[in-house]
Enzyme design. Structure first.
Site, PDB file in Angstrom:
ATOM      1  N   GLU A 175       0.863  -1.372  -0.078  1.00  0.00           N
ATOM      2  CA  GLU A 175       0.057   0.087   0.195  1.00  0.00           C
ATOM      3  C   GLU A 175       0.806   1.315  -0.071  1.00  0.00           C
ATOM      4  O   GLU A 175       0.684   2.209  -0.698  1.00  0.00           O
ATOM      5  CB  GLU A 175      -0.917   0.236   1.380  1.00  0.00           C
ATOM      6  CG  GLU A 175      -1.937  -1.062   1.048  1.00  0.00           C
ATOM      7  CD  GLU A 175      -2.546  -1.268   2.588  1.00  0.00           C
ATOM      8  OE1 GLU A 175      -3.813  -0.961   2.665  1.00  0.00           O
ATOM      9  OE2 GLU A 175      -1.875  -1.828   3.382  1.00  0.00           O
ATOM     10  N   ASP A 226      -1.885  -4.517   4.204  1.00  0.00           N
ATOM     11  CA  ASP A 226      -1.837  -4.728   5.413  1.00  0.00           C
ATOM     12  C   ASP A 226      -2.467  -5.938   5.910  1.00  0.00           C
ATOM     13  O   ASP A 226      -3.359  -6.476   5.208  1.00  0.00           O
ATOM     14  CB  ASP A 226      -2.362  -3.374   6.096  1.00  0.00           C
ATOM     15  CG  ASP A 226      -1.561  -2.117   6.125  1.00  0.00           C
ATOM     16  OD1 ASP A 226      -0.214  -2.380   5.882  1.00  0.00           O
ATOM     17  OD2 ASP A 226      -1.924  -1.128   6.134  1.00  0.00           O
ATOM     18  N   ASP A 257      -4.812  -6.738   7.892  1.00  0.00           N
ATOM     19  CA  ASP A 257      -6.064  -6.687   8.460  1.00  0.00           C
ATOM     20  C   ASP A 257      -7.355  -6.863   7.549  1.00  0.00           C
ATOM     21  O   ASP A 257      -6.896  -7.035   6.417  1.00  0.00           O
ATOM     22  CB  ASP A 257      -6.098  -5.348   9.538  1.00  0.00           C
ATOM     23  CG  ASP A 257      -5.940  -4.118   8.707  1.00  0.00           C
ATOM     24  OD1 ASP A 257      -5.982  -4.335   7.335  1.00  0.00           O
ATOM     25  OD2 ASP A 257      -5.799  -3.078   9.384  1.00  0.00           O
ATOM     26  N   GLU A 291      -9.097  -4.428   6.247  1.00  0.00           N
ATOM     27  CA  GLU A 291      -9.012  -3.281   5.077  1.00  0.00           C
ATOM     28  C   GLU A 291      -7.969  -3.659   4.314  1.00  0.00           C
ATOM     29  O   GLU A 291      -8.180  -3.362   3.057  1.00  0.00           O
ATOM     30  CB  GLU A 291      -8.683  -2.323   5.918  1.00  0.00           C
ATOM     31  CG  GLU A 291      -9.025  -0.762   4.943  1.00  0.00           C
ATOM     32  CD  GLU A 291      -9.010   0.478   5.843  1.00  0.00           C
ATOM     33  OE1 GLU A 291      -9.049   1.425   5.098  1.00  0.00           O
ATOM     34  OE2 GLU A 291      -8.683   0.319   7.059  1.00  0.00           O
ATOM     35  N   TYR A 293       2.839  -4.163  13.463  1.00  0.00           N
ATOM     36  CA  TYR A 293       1.414  -3.537  12.854  1.00  0.00           C
ATOM     37  C   TYR A 293       0.567  -3.046  14.036  1.00  0.00           C
ATOM     38  O   TYR A 293       0.485  -3.651  15.064  1.00  0.00           O
ATOM     39  CB  TYR A 293       0.515  -4.799  12.274  1.00  0.00           C
ATOM     40  CG  TYR A 293      -0.499  -4.070  11.293  1.00  0.00           C
ATOM     41  CD1 TYR A 293      -0.172  -2.836  10.253  1.00  0.00           C
ATOM     42  CD2 TYR A 293      -1.690  -4.377  11.387  1.00  0.00           C
ATOM     43  CE1 TYR A 293      -1.086  -2.245   9.559  1.00  0.00           C
ATOM     44  CE2 TYR A 293      -3.013  -3.911  10.822  1.00  0.00           C
ATOM     45  CZ  TYR A 293      -2.394  -2.496   9.760  1.00  0.00           C
ATOM     46  OH  TYR A 293      -3.577  -1.992   9.015  1.00  0.00           O
ATOM     47  N   ARG A 320      -2.405  -1.772  14.312  1.00  0.00           N
ATOM     48  CA  ARG A 320      -3.902  -1.867  14.209  1.00  0.00           C
ATOM     49  C   ARG A 320      -4.334  -3.181  14.530  1.00  0.00           C
ATOM     50  O   ARG A 320      -4.267  -4.065  14.022  1.00  0.00           O
ATOM     51  CB  ARG A 320      -4.821  -1.336  12.839  1.00  0.00           C
ATOM     52  CG  ARG A 320      -4.614  -0.083  12.692  1.00  0.00           C
ATOM     53  CD  ARG A 320      -5.422   0.311  11.408  1.00  0.00           C
ATOM     54  NE  ARG A 320      -5.010   1.698  11.168  1.00  0.00           N
ATOM     55  CZ  ARG A 320      -4.240   2.530  10.189  1.00  0.00           C
ATOM     56  NH1 ARG A 320      -3.612   1.315   9.725  1.00  0.00           N
ATOM     57  NH2 ARG A 320      -4.287   3.617   9.952  1.00  0.00           N
ATOM     58  N   HIS A 325      -3.431 -11.191  14.438  1.00  0.00           N
ATOM     59  CA  HIS A 325      -1.905 -11.008  14.282  1.00  0.00           C
ATOM     60  C   HIS A 325      -1.608 -10.493  15.938  1.00  0.00           C
ATOM     61  O   HIS A 325      -2.257 -10.403  16.793  1.00  0.00           O
ATOM     62  CB  HIS A 325      -1.470  -9.817  13.329  1.00  0.00           C
ATOM     63  CG  HIS A 325      -2.305  -8.784  13.079  1.00  0.00           C
ATOM     64  ND1 HIS A 325      -3.411  -8.903  12.192  1.00  0.00           N
ATOM     65  CD2 HIS A 325      -2.483  -7.738  13.765  1.00  0.00           C
ATOM     66  CE1 HIS A 325      -3.964  -7.628  12.068  1.00  0.00           C
ATOM     67  NE2 HIS A 325      -3.682  -6.895  13.134  1.00  0.00           N
TER      68      HIS A 325
END
Length: 673
Positions: free
Chosen positions: A9, A85, A87, A89, A294, A296, A339
């Site tokens: 991203e 990423d 997750d 999203e 990460y 989030r 995660h």
């Protein structure tokens, strides 16, 4: 020779990941999302409600060139790896890339890593998978839900209040703030008094009379008690208990945001921005390296490799006796354990050793994350908690404190602890059972109303209630501030008059939807979709069948808010002029709209003379609402400045001088005044 293509991203990730993978791989970036729901269909939702809420996606403005370049790269690639990423999203972005680039299952693999380090990235490429469509469906459902609720609630709010928007999570957050303020407004303060005995090394407070609870309501009662006390106190009991003081687990998104707010005075938005940089990579000794995992997450799990390296670090630096055990948090039904929790990627990169490579904010946040993770794997501290009861003429006074027997994790974490414990003297070694106070004081108090929410407290409350998810907290905080629904006073949220109005109107019409229980239940439904236990379009259908009739009912029955009159009349039709709201703020217009479309135009203030045509330089706004300064003779004269002109010309080139943050410089050359 064709290379393997890796799509991430962020452009910032391309360099370290490219270095780790080597010359057979080319790493490029999508620069975030590439597509979004269109504004086609009913109410501009971008979905076909009658066809199982089938979404219609369009390329985000400015991303066509990115997609075209990615298509060229795919055409020349040996194999494609989607490495967005880790997750929901990120999974959705990978699917959009897969779909927009017209990939086949044989053409690609999905790669997920929780940290941007050489070992983690290489391990991920050895354990690829395909896109998880359950995660994609969950994220798709969230975006459709948020758009439907946001569009329809905002329609009601615009029509019936002075507000401009409402949303699934933001409206519940606002409701919490408003309810807290009403608690404060309805609170009735009560007087009470305390009596304290002060000694050389400590203080003790009166709490009992004849071993029964005692309340002192006024000064007269306090004075009467003081008359009955002497300076001599009998040591009635000394109770010592050894307790284990446990460290906390590694950070989740929420706990990191809370601590950054409380300890570093960082907003959740700023915290996430700094954490993103630490995750994506910092240039340390000519190498870009990701410093944290990460950011989030609502899990506190840590990898076995990290635990082993941390244990070795603790043994070498503090000794075998400081090695603890892995902290396990009681897993709530809301936790997504996909995660790890937030931790440093390398325990040997101490904050002090890399401070020179970090900004002040990066250093402070990294230090917070680093020592939280290190402390979580160290031995519990051992304390001797002491409670002493003193008697004075049948009035009992209590003092509490602790002695650190073994510092354990406090060896590295004591400066981060919230409370400083009082250390009491060793009463059991006193020869006499009587001690004498220096003075006994009385003090008046009043019960206090509940405290308003700080940003940290509101995030904690939302997390505990199951509202929102790690990726939404910072955005929610920003939205309720930016919309003017709350202000900050002493770093605490206070609802504005507009905030009360919007929240009350939502409560009146949507109490079945804008509440804690419903919002938390919806988050659980999204989790079920992610786990393959619910069908996404059925969840949306069940929601919409109840929601849309409620919206229609509100639009029909709720009274429309009267526009504020200015006291002037329309020069065209004689109706009252009123204040209305538009994209760029308030304006004055005829109340008889749409029959009369008169809008009062204010003569703009002249900022400076236009140096090119002699017209007026006035304040304007761009299509995005950003202030700039341009000539009133536009489009004939296209003179414009982003910084404010000062009506003075440059001595070097005769162009306009402009001012920003107290600094005056030329709009054309390098001259600085």
């Amino acid at each position: 020779m064709a290379k393997n293509l890796v799509i991430v991203e962020s452009p910032h990730k391309t360099i370290p990941i490219g270095n780790y993978l080597g010359k057979d791989y080319k790493v490029v970036a999508s620069v975030g999302h590439i597509r979004d729901l269109s504004t086609k269909g009913k109410y501009g939702f971008g979905v076909d409600i009658e066809n199982n809420f089938k979404p219609d996606y369009v390329v985000i403005k400015g991303k066509k060139k990115v997609i075209d370049n990615l298509k060229k790269e795919v055409k020349d690639a040996k194999h494609v790896y989607l490495a967005t990423d880790p997750d929901r999203e990120g999974e959705a972005i990978s699917w959009h890339l897969y779909d927009a680039l017209k990939l086949n299952d044989a053409d690609y693999d999905r790669v997920v890593f929780n940290e941007i380090t050489k070992n983690a990235v290489k391990e991920a490429f050895n354990n690829t998978r395909k896109i998880d469509y359950n995660l994609v469906d969950s994220q798709k459902t969230r975006s459709i839900l948020d758009k439907i609720i946001g569009f329809r609630l905002s329609r009601v709010i615009k029509a019936k209040t002075s507000g401009i928007s409402a949303g699934r999570v933001q409206s519940v957050a606002l409701k919490l703030v408003v309810e807290k303020e009403r608690e404060i407004q309805n609170f009735k303060s009560e007087e009470y008094w305390t009596i304290t005995a002060n000694f050389n090394d400590f203080s003790a407070e009166l709490y009992n009379y004849n071993h029964k609870d005692l309340e002192i309501h006024n000064e007269l009662e306090a004075t009467e008690i003081l008359k009955k006390l002497s300076n001599a106190f009998n040591i009635e009991s000394v109770d010592k208990k050894e307790k284990a003081k446990k460290s906390k687990p590694v950070y989740t998104t929420s706990t990191m945001q809370q601590d950054a707010s409380n300890k570093l005075n960082m907003s959740s938005k700023k915290t996430m921005s700094v954490a993103q940089k630490l995750y994506e990579g910092i240039n340390v000794k000519d190498e870009v390296v990701g410093l944290i995992t990460y950011m989030r997450t609502d899990s506190v799990r840590v990898s076995k490799d990290f635990v082993k390296s941390a244990y070795d670090f603790i043994k070498i630096n503090y000794g075998e006796e400081y090695v603890g055990s892995v902290k396990v948090s009681k897993k709530s039904e809301n936790v997504q354990d996909a995660h790890e929790g937030i931790r440093p990627t390398d325990i040997n990169k101490t904050p002090e050793s890399i401070k020179a490579y970090l900004t002040n904010d990066e250093y402070k946040l990294y230090r917070l994350i680093y020592y939280r993770a290190l402390a979580s794997l160290m031995k519990d501290a051992k304390t001797i908690n002491t409670t002493v009861i003193l008697d004075n003429n049948n009035y009992q006074f209590k003092a509490t404190g602790q002695i650190i027997k073994f510092d354990g994790y406090l060896k590295v974490y004591s400066s981060f602890e919230d409370a400083n414990e009082t250390t009491l003297p060793p009463f059991d070694t006193y020869k006499s059972k009587v001690i004498v106070s220096n003075e006994i004081t009385k003090e008046q108090h009043f019960t206090k109303p509940p405290a308003r929410y700080t940003e940290a407290k509101l995030i904690k409350e939302m997390e505990e209630l199951g509202i929102g998810r790690p990726s939404t907290y910072a955005q929610t905080m920003s939205v309720i501030k930016d919309r003017g629904y709350v202000t900050l006073e002493d770093k605490r949220f206070v609802p504005t008059e507009l905030g009360f109005e919007v929240s009350d109107k939502l409560e009146e019409a949507f109490s079945n939807i804008i509440n804690v229980e419903y919002t938390a239940s919806m988050e659980n439904d999204l989790d079920k979709i992610a786990e393959g236990k619910a069908v996404w379009y059925k969840v949306l259908d069940d929601f919409y069948k109840d929601f849309e009739p409620t919206v229609e009912d509100a639009l029909k029955k709720l009274p429309k808010k009267e526009a504020q009159k200015t006291g002037e009349v329309c020069p065209n039709c004689g109706s009252d002029l009123v204040i209305r709201k538009g994209r760029f703020g308030e304006f004055t217009a005829c109340s008889n709209y749409p029959k009369c479309k008169y809008i009062k135009t204010e003569e703009p203030e002249e900022i400076a003379k236009c140096p090119n045509c002699g017209g007026k330089i006035i304040e304007k706004k761009s299509k995005r609402g950003k202030v700039f300064y341009g000539c009133n003779n536009y489009p004939t004269c296209q003179t414009a400045y982003w910084d404010k002109p000062i009506n003075e010309l440059c001595p070097n080139c005769n162009a306009m001088l402009t001012e920003k943050n107290g600094k005056v410089k030329c709009s054309s050359c390098d001259y600085v005044k």
